[in-house]
Design an enzyme around this catalytic site. Structure first.
Site, PDB file in Angstrom:
ATOM      1  N   PRO A 146      19.666  34.950 -15.853  1.00 52.51           N
ATOM      2  CA  PRO A 146      20.051  36.365 -15.938  1.00 52.51           C
ATOM      3  C   PRO A 146      19.263  37.126 -17.006  1.00 52.51           C
ATOM      4  O   PRO A 146      19.482  38.325 -17.177  1.00 52.51           O
ATOM      5  CB  PRO A 146      21.538  36.300 -16.317  1.00 52.51           C
ATOM      6  CG  PRO A 146      21.957  34.903 -16.076  1.00 52.51           C
ATOM      7  CD  PRO A 146      20.744  34.069 -16.294  1.00 52.51           C
ATOM      8  N   GLU A 147      18.369  36.431 -17.709  1.00 51.23           N
ATOM      9  CA  GLU A 147      17.611  37.099 -18.764  1.00 51.23           C
ATOM     10  C   GLU A 147      16.124  37.145 -18.382  1.00 51.23           C
ATOM     11  O   GLU A 147      15.725  37.939 -17.540  1.00 51.23           O
ATOM     12  CB  GLU A 147      17.884  36.429 -20.107  1.00 51.23           C
ATOM     13  CG  GLU A 147      19.370  36.560 -20.486  1.00 51.23           C
ATOM     14  CD  GLU A 147      19.724  35.951 -21.821  1.00 51.23           C
ATOM     15  OE1 GLU A 147      19.144  36.361 -22.839  1.00 51.23           O
ATOM     16  OE2 GLU A 147      20.593  35.044 -21.841  1.00 51.23           O
ATOM     17  N   MET A 148      15.293  36.249 -18.945  1.00 54.14           N
ATOM     18  CA  MET A 148      13.866  36.303 -18.629  1.00 54.14           C
ATOM     19  C   MET A 148      13.486  35.391 -17.468  1.00 54.14           C
ATOM     20  O   MET A 148      12.410  35.532 -16.880  1.00 54.14           O
ATOM     21  CB  MET A 148      13.054  35.973 -19.879  1.00 54.14           C
ATOM     22  CG  MET A 148      13.213  37.035 -20.960  1.00 54.14           C
ATOM     23  SD  MET A 148      12.454  36.614 -22.554  1.00 54.14           S
ATOM     24  CE  MET A 148      10.724  36.779 -22.161  1.00 54.14           C
ATOM     25  N   HIS A 160      16.773  39.674 -15.573  1.00 51.89           N
ATOM     26  CA  HIS A 160      15.992  39.480 -14.353  1.00 51.89           C
ATOM     27  C   HIS A 160      16.698  40.041 -13.122  1.00 51.89           C
ATOM     28  O   HIS A 160      17.897  39.853 -12.929  1.00 51.89           O
ATOM     29  CB  HIS A 160      15.740  37.980 -14.161  1.00 51.89           C
ATOM     30  CG  HIS A 160      14.807  37.654 -13.040  1.00 51.89           C
ATOM     31  ND1 HIS A 160      13.489  38.029 -13.032  1.00 51.89           N
ATOM     32  CD2 HIS A 160      15.014  36.989 -11.869  1.00 51.89           C
ATOM     33  CE1 HIS A 160      12.911  37.605 -11.924  1.00 51.89           C
ATOM     34  NE2 HIS A 160      13.817  36.971 -11.196  1.00 51.89           N
ATOM     35  N   ALA A 180      16.891  31.461 -19.429  1.00 54.61           N
ATOM     36  CA  ALA A 180      18.132  31.844 -18.749  1.00 54.61           C
ATOM     37  C   ALA A 180      17.832  32.752 -17.560  1.00 54.61           C
ATOM     38  O   ALA A 180      17.151  33.767 -17.704  1.00 54.61           O
ATOM     39  CB  ALA A 180      19.071  32.543 -19.725  1.00 54.61           C
TER      40      ALA A 180
END
Length: 337
Positions: A138-140, A94, A136
């Site tokens: 930093p992810e989705m 993200h 998360a």
């Protein structure tokens, strides 16, 4: 001459048979070529695999609208066209955020054979693992409500859940991630190595057989074993410190254990190690020998092992990119913040 040729062929077959036995005795196991036996390994008794669940799970796996930005899907970091990985050292999520611990995305292919998911092994199953990256930041970067609201806003998805689970199904976040995991359970890639262990003496070349023997004799199979050729947790930096340990801050779980990555399709999944700091197979082999086995593996030995590792490139399932349901007025809009 004919007698000599027959003798050489017979000797080669005997060597292959003995090597296959040695490999199995060392803990290496093939993917079964019998579909019923394979299904016993990959199925979840609490949520049996069905064709409808797999097809629905595939759509959800590829759907970027499950993410907060509507840009990132499971396939972004676990790209099924590139060995099940993203091909970069640290996963990017993200707002173009690199993983804060500089962790590399493991392949999703054959992950059904792992007894632990994530580099620190914190989750035991694909069903549990699928929940993490979606939430998360930093992810989705999505919330459970976002995911449920997205899926239930589209009548086609609702209909497919009812068809897969029954008309009274409650579409929860957990049901959605379970369905993604069901699809992931089918991402198995049998290779020539499996053919060899399953009895086909000619499946590997002489050089690959020699590499397999070196792989076993050097002790690589101590950790890279089982059907996954790496599926459990193990101590990292047993005999020396990893030369790139200062890239990122990951040091394993509380016991210093790190998930042993699969070697299946290894030539397609560079870069290597948890922080993606090594790009060459031979270099990775030599470094593993130094820090895990306390051995100086020569270039010749590393080349031999690398030759064997080529035989682990498997046949991928045929996967057509799915056409996803159309969004509706109630589908959550992209949020880039």
């Amino acid at each position: 001459m004919k007698t000599l040729a027959l003798t050489l062929v017979s000797a080669s077959l005997l060597m292959g048979s003995g090597l296959a036995t040695q490999a199995i005795d060392a803990g290496l196991k093939p993917i079964p070529n019998d579909k019923k036996e394979l299904n016993k390994l990959i199925d979840n008794p609490n949520n049996p695999i069905t064709a409808m669940k797999v097809e629905l799970g595939k759509k959800l796996y590829f759907d970027p609208r499950l993410s907060k930005s509507n840009l990132i899907s499971c396939n972004t970091c676990h790209n099924l066209a590139t060995g099940g990985t993203d091909g970069v050292s640290a996963a990017v999520g993200h707002k173009w955020t690199a993983n804060p611990h500089h962790l590399n995305s493991p392949t999703v292919y054959n992950s059904v054979f792992f007894s632990a998911q994530f580099w620190d092994g914190r989750d035991p199953s694909l069903e549990k693992q699928a929940q993490g990256p979606i939430q998360a930041h930093p992810e989705m970067a999505a919330t459970k409500d976002h995911v449920v609201n997205t899926v239930t806003s589209m009548p086609q998805y609702v209909g497919e859940f009812k068809a897969a689970y029954g008309k009274d199904v409650k579409i929860t976040f957990e049901k959605i991630t379970d369905t993604i995991a069901t699809f992931e359970r089918t991402l198995v890639t049998p290779s020539r190595f499996d053919d060899f262990l399953n009895g086909d003496e000619k499946a590997l070349s002489s050089a690959e057989k020699a590499g397999l023997k070196t792989f076993i004799d050097k002790g690589c199979a101590t950790c890279h074993n089982g059907v996954g050729l790496g599926q459990d947790m193990n101590v990292f930096e047993v005999t020396a410190k990893y030369k790139h340990r200062d890239i990122g801050d990951f040091r394993g779980n509380k016991n210093g254990h790190v998930k042993v990555p699969t070697l299946r399709n290894i030539v397609e999944t560079a870069p290597y190690f948890h922080n993606g700091a090594i790009w060459g197979v031979k270099e990775a082999v030599i470094e593993m020998g130094r820090i895990q086995l306390g051995q100086d593996i020569s270039d010749k030995e590393a080349e031999s092992i690398a030759t064997f590792l080529n035989s682990l490139t498997g046949k991928k399932p045929d996967i057509a990119y799915p056409q996803l349901p159309a969004r509706t007025a109630s589908t959550p809009k992209p949020d880039m913040q």
